[in-house]
Design a protein around this motif. Structure first.
Motif, PDB file in Angstrom:
ATOM      1  N   ALA A   1     -12.677  17.547   5.807  1.00  0.00           N
ATOM      2  CA  ALA A   1     -11.970  16.469   6.484  1.00  0.00           C
ATOM      3  C   ALA A   1     -12.031  15.089   6.140  1.00  0.00           C
ATOM      4  CB  ALA A   1     -12.429  16.413   8.101  1.00  0.00           C
ATOM      5  N   ARG A   2     -13.464  14.761   5.733  1.00  0.00           N
ATOM      6  CA  ARG A   2     -13.638  13.420   5.192  1.00  0.00           C
ATOM      7  C   ARG A   2     -12.950  13.202   4.020  1.00  0.00           C
ATOM      8  NH1 ARG A   2     -20.216  12.821   6.307  1.00  0.00           N
ATOM      9  NH2 ARG A   2     -20.111  12.547   8.447  1.00  0.00           N
ATOM     10  N   ALA A   3     -13.127  14.074   3.069  1.00  0.00           N
ATOM     11  CA  ALA A   3     -12.330  14.345   1.820  1.00  0.00           C
ATOM     12  C   ALA A   3     -11.147  14.219   1.802  1.00  0.00           C
ATOM     13  CB  ALA A   3     -12.960  15.631   1.028  1.00  0.00           C
ATOM     14  N   MET A   4     -10.425  14.511   2.682  1.00  0.00           N
ATOM     15  CA  MET A   4      -9.031  14.811   3.124  1.00  0.00           C
ATOM     16  C   MET A   4      -8.649  13.342   3.376  1.00  0.00           C
ATOM     17  SD  MET A   4      -6.122  16.422   2.400  1.00  0.00           S
ATOM     18  CE  MET A   4      -6.548  18.075   2.278  1.00  0.00           C
ATOM     19  N   VAL A   5      -9.259  12.926   4.322  1.00  0.00           N
ATOM     20  CA  VAL A   5      -8.689  11.533   4.992  1.00  0.00           C
ATOM     21  C   VAL A   5      -8.873  10.484   3.884  1.00  0.00           C
ATOM     22  CG1 VAL A   5      -9.439   9.437   6.498  1.00  0.00           C
ATOM     23  CG2 VAL A   5      -9.339  11.970   7.206  1.00  0.00           C
ATOM     24  N   LEU A   6      -9.899  10.674   2.828  1.00  0.00           N
ATOM     25  CA  LEU A   6     -10.169   9.792   1.632  1.00  0.00           C
ATOM     26  C   LEU A   6      -8.894   9.854   0.764  1.00  0.00           C
ATOM     27  CD1 LEU A   6     -11.820   7.728   0.357  1.00  0.00           C
ATOM     28  CD2 LEU A   6     -13.009   9.398  -0.946  1.00  0.00           C
ATOM     29  N   VAL A   7      -8.530  11.277   0.510  1.00  0.00           N
ATOM     30  CA  VAL A   7      -7.521  11.416  -0.448  1.00  0.00           C
ATOM     31  C   VAL A   7      -6.048  10.956   0.176  1.00  0.00           C
ATOM     32  CG1 VAL A   7      -6.305  13.089  -1.720  1.00  0.00           C
ATOM     33  CG2 VAL A   7      -8.607  13.153  -1.767  1.00  0.00           C
ATOM     34  N   VAL A   8      -5.982  11.276   1.363  1.00  0.00           N
ATOM     35  CA  VAL A   8      -4.671  10.815   2.034  1.00  0.00           C
ATOM     36  C   VAL A   8      -4.631   9.315   2.181  1.00  0.00           C
ATOM     37  CG1 VAL A   8      -3.584  11.002   4.202  1.00  0.00           C
ATOM     38  CG2 VAL A   8      -4.124  12.965   2.975  1.00  0.00           C
ATOM     39  N   SER A   9      -5.727   8.704   2.443  1.00  0.00           N
ATOM     40  CA  SER A   9      -5.551   7.174   2.584  1.00  0.00           C
ATOM     41  C   SER A   9      -5.254   6.462   1.082  1.00  0.00           C
ATOM     42  CB  SER A   9      -6.909   6.612   3.089  1.00  0.00           C
ATOM     43  OG  SER A   9      -7.960   6.936   2.311  1.00  0.00           O
ATOM     44  N   LEU A  10      -5.698   7.148   0.115  1.00  0.00           N
ATOM     45  CA  LEU A  10      -5.622   6.512  -1.390  1.00  0.00           C
ATOM     46  C   LEU A  10      -4.060   6.754  -1.641  1.00  0.00           C
ATOM     47  CD1 LEU A  10      -8.533   7.761  -3.319  1.00  0.00           C
ATOM     48  CD2 LEU A  10      -7.915   5.353  -2.622  1.00  0.00           C
ATOM     49  N   LEU A  11      -3.474   7.805  -1.027  1.00  0.00           N
ATOM     50  CA  LEU A  11      -1.978   8.023  -1.570  1.00  0.00           C
ATOM     51  C   LEU A  11      -0.975   7.481  -0.382  1.00  0.00           C
ATOM     52  CD1 LEU A  11      -2.310  12.106  -2.100  1.00  0.00           C
ATOM     53  CD2 LEU A  11      -2.078  10.429  -3.860  1.00  0.00           C
ATOM     54  N   VAL A  12      -1.580   7.028   0.692  1.00  0.00           N
ATOM     55  CA  VAL A  12      -0.663   6.559   1.740  1.00  0.00           C
ATOM     56  C   VAL A  12      -0.846   4.918   1.723  1.00  0.00           C
ATOM     57  CG1 VAL A  12      -0.309   6.158   4.144  1.00  0.00           C
ATOM     58  CG2 VAL A  12      -0.758   8.416   3.130  1.00  0.00           C
ATOM     59  N   ALA A  13      -1.794   4.408   1.052  1.00  0.00           N
ATOM     60  CA  ALA A  13      -2.072   3.009   0.735  1.00  0.00           C
ATOM     61  C   ALA A  13      -0.783   2.031   0.456  1.00  0.00           C
ATOM     62  CB  ALA A  13      -3.085   2.767  -0.180  1.00  0.00           C
ATOM     63  N   PRO A  14       0.025   2.409  -0.592  1.00  0.00           N
ATOM     64  CA  PRO A  14       1.232   1.864  -1.119  1.00  0.00           C
ATOM     65  C   PRO A  14       2.330   1.951   0.111  1.00  0.00           C
ATOM     66  CG  PRO A  14       0.698   3.280  -2.941  1.00  0.00           C
ATOM     67  CD  PRO A  14      -0.336   3.748  -1.774  1.00  0.00           C
ATOM     68  N   VAL A  15       2.358   3.095   0.615  1.00  0.00           N
ATOM     69  CA  VAL A  15       3.588   3.139   1.761  1.00  0.00           C
ATOM     70  C   VAL A  15       2.770   2.280   2.940  1.00  0.00           C
ATOM     71  CG1 VAL A  15       4.443   4.649   3.434  1.00  0.00           C
ATOM     72  CG2 VAL A  15       3.977   5.426   1.056  1.00  0.00           C
ATOM     73  N   LEU A  16       1.644   2.401   3.368  1.00  0.00           N
ATOM     74  CA  LEU A  16       1.293   1.661   4.410  1.00  0.00           C
ATOM     75  C   LEU A  16       1.456  -0.011   4.271  1.00  0.00           C
ATOM     76  CD1 LEU A  16      -0.410   1.466   7.212  1.00  0.00           C
ATOM     77  CD2 LEU A  16      -2.559   1.356   6.000  1.00  0.00           C
ATOM     78  N   HIS A  17       1.006  -0.658   2.863  1.00  0.00           N
ATOM     79  CA  HIS A  17       1.365  -1.735   2.590  1.00  0.00           C
ATOM     80  C   HIS A  17       2.706  -2.272   2.554  1.00  0.00           C
ATOM     81  CE1 HIS A  17       0.266  -5.504   0.543  1.00  0.00           C
ATOM     82  NE2 HIS A  17       1.550  -5.383  -0.270  1.00  0.00           N
ATOM     83  N   THR A  18       3.809  -1.182   2.207  1.00  0.00           N
ATOM     84  CA  THR A  18       4.898  -1.677   2.433  1.00  0.00           C
ATOM     85  C   THR A  18       5.458  -1.711   3.813  1.00  0.00           C
ATOM     86  OG1 THR A  18       5.477  -0.449   0.106  1.00  0.00           O
ATOM     87  CG2 THR A  18       7.475  -0.967   1.558  1.00  0.00           C
ATOM     88  N   LEU A  19       5.064  -0.809   4.685  1.00  0.00           N
ATOM     89  CA  LEU A  19       5.308  -0.909   6.036  1.00  0.00           C
ATOM     90  C   LEU A  19       4.941  -2.407   6.675  1.00  0.00           C
ATOM     91  CD1 LEU A  19       4.999   2.821   7.037  1.00  0.00           C
ATOM     92  CD2 LEU A  19       7.026   1.602   6.668  1.00  0.00           C
ATOM     93  N   LEU A  20       3.531  -2.586   6.448  1.00  0.00           N
ATOM     94  CA  LEU A  20       3.087  -3.728   7.319  1.00  0.00           C
ATOM     95  C   LEU A  20       3.484  -4.918   6.694  1.00  0.00           C
ATOM     96  CD1 LEU A  20      -0.469  -2.790   6.909  1.00  0.00           C
ATOM     97  CD2 LEU A  20       0.781  -2.728   8.969  1.00  0.00           C
ATOM     98  N   PHE A  21       3.875  -5.220   5.564  1.00  0.00           N
ATOM     99  CA  PHE A  21       4.165  -6.604   4.830  1.00  0.00           C
ATOM    100  C   PHE A  21       5.553  -6.222   4.204  1.00  0.00           C
ATOM    101  CE2 PHE A  21      -0.380  -6.209   4.579  1.00  0.00           C
ATOM    102  CZ  PHE A  21      -0.767  -6.918   5.462  1.00  0.00           C
ATOM    103  N   ARG A  22       6.531  -5.935   4.978  1.00  0.00           N
ATOM    104  CA  ARG A  22       7.943  -5.728   4.457  1.00  0.00           C
ATOM    105  C   ARG A  22       8.424  -7.098   4.368  1.00  0.00           C
ATOM    106  NH1 ARG A  22      11.629  -2.305   8.067  1.00  0.00           N
ATOM    107  NH2 ARG A  22       9.846  -0.900   7.570  1.00  0.00           N
ATOM    108  N   ARG A  23       9.249  -7.091   3.112  1.00  0.00           N
ATOM    109  CA  ARG A  23       9.984  -8.391   2.840  1.00  0.00           C
ATOM    110  C   ARG A  23      11.300  -8.121   3.435  1.00  0.00           C
ATOM    111  NH1 ARG A  23       8.877  -8.986  -3.461  1.00  0.00           N
ATOM    112  NH2 ARG A  23       6.703  -8.639  -3.782  1.00  0.00           N
ATOM    113  N   THR A  24      11.709  -9.300   4.050  1.00  0.00           N
ATOM    114  CA  THR A  24      12.970  -9.233   4.727  1.00  0.00           C
ATOM    115  C   THR A  24      13.810 -10.426   4.339  1.00  0.00           C
ATOM    116  OG1 THR A  24      12.154 -10.714   6.515  1.00  0.00           O
ATOM    117  CG2 THR A  24      12.211  -8.055   6.858  1.00  0.00           C
TER     118      THR A  24
END
Length: 109
Positions: free
Chosen positions: A86-109
């Protein structure tokens, strides 16, 4: 009286000449040192400067905020989960989701 003034003037001129010689020697030492530093630093690679504008600064802050958020999530999972997959999966998923999360948090309007 004029002999006394002439003697004092001569003494002042002598002191000024000594001070000028000391300043010249110091300037020569400084110039030699700067030349040595230039020859050594000329062989070193140049440091690249990062962009210093307002937009670049804002982007750096946004990237840091995203990274800290993902780090916090990973630390919480590591603290409250003893399951290694579970720890490894969260680490991998967080690396893959980082760009999406960044886009969602700091969307340019």
């Amino acid at each position: 009286m004029s002999k006394e003034r002439a003697r004092r003037r001569e003494e002042r001129q002598r002191e000024a000449a000594v001070m000028a010689a000391a300043r010249a020697a110091e300037a020569e030492r400084r110039e030699r040192r700067e030349a040595r530093v230039r020859t050594v630093t000329a062989r070193l690679p140049r440091r690249r400067t990062r962009p210093g504008g307002i937009l670049a600064e804002r982007r750096r802050k946004q990237v840091w905020a995203t990274g800290l958020l993902l780090l916090l999530v990973n630390l919480l999972v590591w603290a409250f989960s003893s399951d290694w997959p579970a720890r490894a999966m969260v680490l991998v998923v967080s690396l893959l989701v980082a760009p999406v999360l960044h886009t969602l948090l700091f969307r340019r309007t």
